[in-house]
Motif scaffolding. Sequence first.
Motif, PDB file in Angstrom:
ATOM      1  N   LYS A   1      -4.846  -5.202   3.414  1.00  0.00           N
ATOM      2  CA  LYS A   1      -5.339  -6.314   2.254  1.00  0.00           C
ATOM      3  C   LYS A   1      -3.570  -6.609   1.389  1.00  0.00           C
ATOM      4  N   THR A   2      -3.034  -5.789   1.850  1.00  0.00           N
ATOM      5  CA  THR A   2      -1.222  -6.119   1.531  1.00  0.00           C
ATOM      6  C   THR A   2      -0.690  -6.085   2.635  1.00  0.00           C
ATOM      7  N   SER A   3      -0.084  -5.921   3.741  1.00  0.00           N
ATOM      8  CA  SER A   3       0.804  -5.986   4.768  1.00  0.00           C
ATOM      9  C   SER A   3       1.754  -5.733   4.998  1.00  0.00           C
ATOM     10  N   ARG A   4       1.862  -4.332   3.580  1.00  0.00           N
ATOM     11  CA  ARG A   4       3.228  -3.540   3.799  1.00  0.00           C
ATOM     12  C   ARG A   4       2.629  -2.009   3.215  1.00  0.00           C
ATOM     13  N   ALA A   5       2.757  -1.366   3.806  1.00  0.00           N
ATOM     14  CA  ALA A   5       2.956   0.548   3.721  1.00  0.00           C
ATOM     15  C   ALA A   5       4.372   1.327   3.403  1.00  0.00           C
ATOM     16  N   LEU A   6       3.528   1.998   2.637  1.00  0.00           N
ATOM     17  CA  LEU A   6       5.053   3.069   2.883  1.00  0.00           C
ATOM     18  C   LEU A   6       3.975   4.334   2.100  1.00  0.00           C
ATOM     19  N   VAL A   7       4.485   5.336   2.883  1.00  0.00           N
ATOM     20  CA  VAL A   7       3.472   6.206   3.534  1.00  0.00           C
ATOM     21  C   VAL A   7       5.034   7.487   2.776  1.00  0.00           C
ATOM     22  N   LEU A   8       3.791   8.536   1.286  1.00  0.00           N
ATOM     23  CA  LEU A   8       5.432   9.500   0.623  1.00  0.00           C
ATOM     24  C   LEU A   8       4.005  10.580   0.588  1.00  0.00           C
ATOM     25  N   HIS A   9       5.469  11.700   0.745  1.00  0.00           N
ATOM     26  CA  HIS A   9       5.112  13.523   0.859  1.00  0.00           C
ATOM     27  C   HIS A   9       5.473  14.044   0.485  1.00  0.00           C
ATOM     28  N   GLU A  10       5.556  15.109  -0.285  1.00  0.00           N
ATOM     29  CA  GLU A  10       6.895  15.778  -0.674  1.00  0.00           C
ATOM     30  C   GLU A  10       7.688  16.553   0.257  1.00  0.00           C
ATOM     31  N   ALA A  11       6.649  17.206   1.457  1.00  0.00           N
ATOM     32  CA  ALA A  11       7.550  17.667   2.861  1.00  0.00           C
ATOM     33  C   ALA A  11       8.988  17.014   2.776  1.00  0.00           C
ATOM     34  N   SER A  12       9.607  18.179   3.307  1.00  0.00           N
ATOM     35  CA  SER A  12      11.189  17.675   3.781  1.00  0.00           C
ATOM     36  C   SER A  12      10.560  16.435   5.094  1.00  0.00           C
ATOM     37  N   LEU A  13      11.227  15.499   5.129  1.00  0.00           N
ATOM     38  CA  LEU A  13      10.768  13.671   5.738  1.00  0.00           C
ATOM     39  C   LEU A  13      10.562  13.986   7.503  1.00  0.00           C
ATOM     40  N   THR A  14      11.637  14.805   7.853  1.00  0.00           N
ATOM     41  CA  THR A  14      11.330  15.222   9.346  1.00  0.00           C
ATOM     42  C   THR A  14       9.837  16.399   9.907  1.00  0.00           C
ATOM     43  N   GLY A  15       8.713  15.494  10.058  1.00  0.00           N
ATOM     44  CA  GLY A  15       8.174  16.605  10.997  1.00  0.00           C
ATOM     45  C   GLY A  15       6.675  16.883  10.109  1.00  0.00           C
ATOM     46  N   GLY A  16       7.139  15.235   9.258  1.00  0.00           N
ATOM     47  CA  GLY A  16       5.900  15.790   7.903  1.00  0.00           C
ATOM     48  C   GLY A  16       5.026  14.930   8.804  1.00  0.00           C
ATOM     49  N   PHE A  17       3.624  15.190   8.259  1.00  0.00           N
ATOM     50  CA  PHE A  17       2.706  14.283   7.930  1.00  0.00           C
ATOM     51  C   PHE A  17       3.019  12.974   8.430  1.00  0.00           C
ATOM     52  N   GLY A  18       3.436  12.684   7.306  1.00  0.00           N
ATOM     53  CA  GLY A  18       3.988  11.247   7.382  1.00  0.00           C
ATOM     54  C   GLY A  18       4.314  10.438   8.440  1.00  0.00           C
ATOM     55  N   GLY A  19       4.763  11.072   9.322  1.00  0.00           N
ATOM     56  CA  GLY A  19       5.372  10.923  10.553  1.00  0.00           C
ATOM     57  C   GLY A  19       4.004  10.387  11.434  1.00  0.00           C
ATOM     58  N   GLU A  20       3.111  10.757  11.184  1.00  0.00           N
ATOM     59  CA  GLU A  20       1.572  10.996  11.559  1.00  0.00           C
ATOM     60  C   GLU A  20       0.914   9.715  11.461  1.00  0.00           C
TER      61      GLU A  20
ATOM     62  N   SER B   1       0.703  -1.259   0.161  1.00  0.00           N
ATOM     63  CA  SER B   1       0.105  -0.466  -0.146  1.00  0.00           C
ATOM     64  C   SER B   1       1.437   1.491   0.132  1.00  0.00           C
ATOM     65  N   ILE B   2       0.479   2.488  -0.801  1.00  0.00           N
ATOM     66  CA  ILE B   2       1.441   3.697  -1.004  1.00  0.00           C
ATOM     67  C   ILE B   2       0.291   4.373  -0.866  1.00  0.00           C
ATOM     68  N   ILE B   3       0.593   5.165   0.837  1.00  0.00           N
ATOM     69  CA  ILE B   3      -0.383   6.225   0.964  1.00  0.00           C
ATOM     70  C   ILE B   3       0.080   7.467   1.070  1.00  0.00           C
ATOM     71  N   THR B   4      -0.725   8.000   0.070  1.00  0.00           N
ATOM     72  CA  THR B   4       0.314   9.619  -0.038  1.00  0.00           C
ATOM     73  C   THR B   4      -1.143  10.062  -0.503  1.00  0.00           C
ATOM     74  N   TYR B   5      -0.321  11.678  -1.068  1.00  0.00           N
ATOM     75  CA  TYR B   5      -1.622  12.302  -1.100  1.00  0.00           C
ATOM     76  C   TYR B   5      -0.663  13.894  -1.982  1.00  0.00           C
ATOM     77  N   GLY B   6      -1.655  14.956  -3.070  1.00  0.00           N
ATOM     78  CA  GLY B   6      -1.381  15.462  -3.785  1.00  0.00           C
ATOM     79  C   GLY B   6      -0.324  15.242  -4.732  1.00  0.00           C
TER      80      GLY B   6
ATOM     81  N   ARG C   1       8.427   5.559   6.084  1.00  0.00           N
ATOM     82  CA  ARG C   1       8.173   6.783   5.153  1.00  0.00           C
ATOM     83  C   ARG C   1       9.193   7.089   3.717  1.00  0.00           C
ATOM     84  N   LEU C   2       8.748   7.731   2.678  1.00  0.00           N
ATOM     85  CA  LEU C   2       9.733   8.496   2.225  1.00  0.00           C
ATOM     86  C   LEU C   2       8.993   9.976   1.957  1.00  0.00           C
ATOM     87  N   GLY C   3      10.060  10.972   2.130  1.00  0.00           N
ATOM     88  CA  GLY C   3       9.653  12.355   1.999  1.00  0.00           C
ATOM     89  C   GLY C   3      11.086  13.113   1.483  1.00  0.00           C
ATOM     90  N   SER C   4      10.735  13.729   1.640  1.00  0.00           N
ATOM     91  CA  SER C   4      11.849  14.829   0.431  1.00  0.00           C
ATOM     92  C   SER C   4      13.463  15.304   2.280  1.00  0.00           C
TER      93      SER C   4
END
Length: 663
Positions: free
Chosen positions: A591-610, A547-552, A629-632
């Motif tokens: 369904k997938t048992s794996r999750a990757l959270v992706l966002h554009e903002a810098s990684l530290t403190g980004g919404f992906g942490g939540e 699962s890739i959880i993302t936005y924008g 997690r994967l961010g800028s």
Amino acid sequence: MTATTAPLVYSGYDISEETLLRLYEELLRPRLIEEKMLKQLRGGVISKWFSGIGQEAISVGCTLALEPEEYLFTMHRNLGVFTGRKVPLERLFAQWQGKAAGFTQGRDRSFHFGSTEHHIVGMISHLGPQLALAAGVALWHKLRGESLISLAFTGDGGTSEGDFHEALNLAAVWKLPVLFVIENNGYGLSTPVSEQYACESLADRGVGYGMRALSIDGNNILEVYSTVRQLAAEMRENPEPVLLECRTFRVRGHEEASGVKYVPNELIEAWKERDPVTNYAEFLLREGILQNDYRESLEVSIQQDIERALAAAAELPAVGADTDRELRDLFAPATPPPSQPGPTRDLRFVDAISDGLREAMRAYPELVLMGQDIADYGGVFKITEGFVEEFGRERVRNTPLCESGVIGAALGYALAGGKAMVEMQFGDFVSCGFNQIVNNLAKLHYRWGQPADVVVRLPVGGGVGAGPFHSQTMESWFTSVAGLKIVYPSTPEDAKSLLIAALADPNPVLYFEHKALYRSLTGPVAEGFTFAEIGKARTVREGSDLSIITYGAGVHWATEVVKELGADAEIIDLRSLAPLDHAAIRDSVAKTSRALVLHEASLTGGFGGELAAWIGEHCFELLDAPVRRLGSLDTPVPFAAALEANYLPKDRLAEAIRSLLAY
């Protein structure tokens, strides 16, 4: 502030005896309440008190000079406004005691509340923001052709805040009927006015904004009442802002715990000689307008009213915690309007936003747009191009460069009954309006049940070579702030429907729109008034391995990279970050048992942490691998193309997917 020895002069005013006596009664009432509250404070019944003793003439004079339907924006020491507007004492006492029957149900203290019924809006602790709200209310009156004004109080210390200058400038440029009243009482907590401003008089500041400005004796009830009554009459006839400095003195501490050791005792004593209540009473007695027996009976009557209200407040139950109610009261109820979709056509992302905005302007005649260069120029991204021709310059308003003042004015306009949209020219500039969003817009309904019907549009994101100050995506600045709805569309269809939903919602909504998608992305969009529910995620692509959880923009990066890899990945487009569709996230991870959270903002403190934390806490038993997690990069957004590409996470996405699938 140097004490003046000039006596208070009450002659020369054309005021009926009935009004003269009413002014005395309204002066006496807050004084007697205050004296009782000081005893309540010492007895531990209330926890804090900001005394206005010696300043009552300003609040009372201003309140009685206005019409009951004209809004007043108060500060710490404006008890006379509340008593002058006949706010029930029992409810005031319940408010100060933190009981459920108070205006904020124990959620805020002191005068940090409003009452639409009484056309009063109280302060927040950050001095200055209420001034722009008063300008927004005045805008509502002006656009509706109503002969009404608004009045906002501030202190001498508050005039040093940027919000003071932004509000005055905005009101002057738009010629709004708002009266800005400065209670110059000599001290901002312990800082004397000599360390607060260098001009001779605070009224001098009005000249710089091209507005009339006066300085009067704030301890003279007749001077305050007559001046404000005359100004209000003129402003109703010819709308314009006016700055009024009322010279007074704070004879007690900023709040009672502060004390007054920093004030020379002789200065306090000199100002006590100019007490507005006793001096006015002596004048009325000398003139035979007030009799001693009536004076005594009035005092007894008010004291009895106070005691009855206190006894009633004492019987009221203490506030009880109810988690469901606390969370429910964050937002005003939002009733989705019916969707009326027409035929589908292909639109660019930017045109879909424009189309949604146009549909909302047609549906809501009370909706006003505010922003820099949005009128004839159409905005820097041309989203409002042609809007002036269709909707008029009054509803499509260019603003000065004052983000805080504009957001505050939008909120004031909404308080009076309107809807407002504020366009940040670039989302990065929202930092200049941060306080209005997180402390006024976000907290208003929770504090005293007042909806804040404002949408702030934020053009955000990198990939366009715009550098550190025009490329940020700052959603994580706001996702931790309760009381905001946050929308972040990724398709033209959602760009239109979610914007309409945001504008239909009576709550504050931050609408993030990615600049790189404006003219690079085209998709099918239904014509007409279309509506998408805020808080519902969308499955972009179904899959079973990841699962890739993302936005924008992340939605499009994920779609492209997954296709290149041939991975069996599910892509979830969150569409809104607050409220968040937890069920959709959990269903996908199940369904997938794996999750990757992706966002554009810098990684530290980004919404992906939540997001990662929530998945780890609530979906742990479903996972076959750690949440990734994967961010800028944790740097500002660079300008040069190679540096920006390296900053953004897209080029690292394929490796992140392969690594997680291989775990």
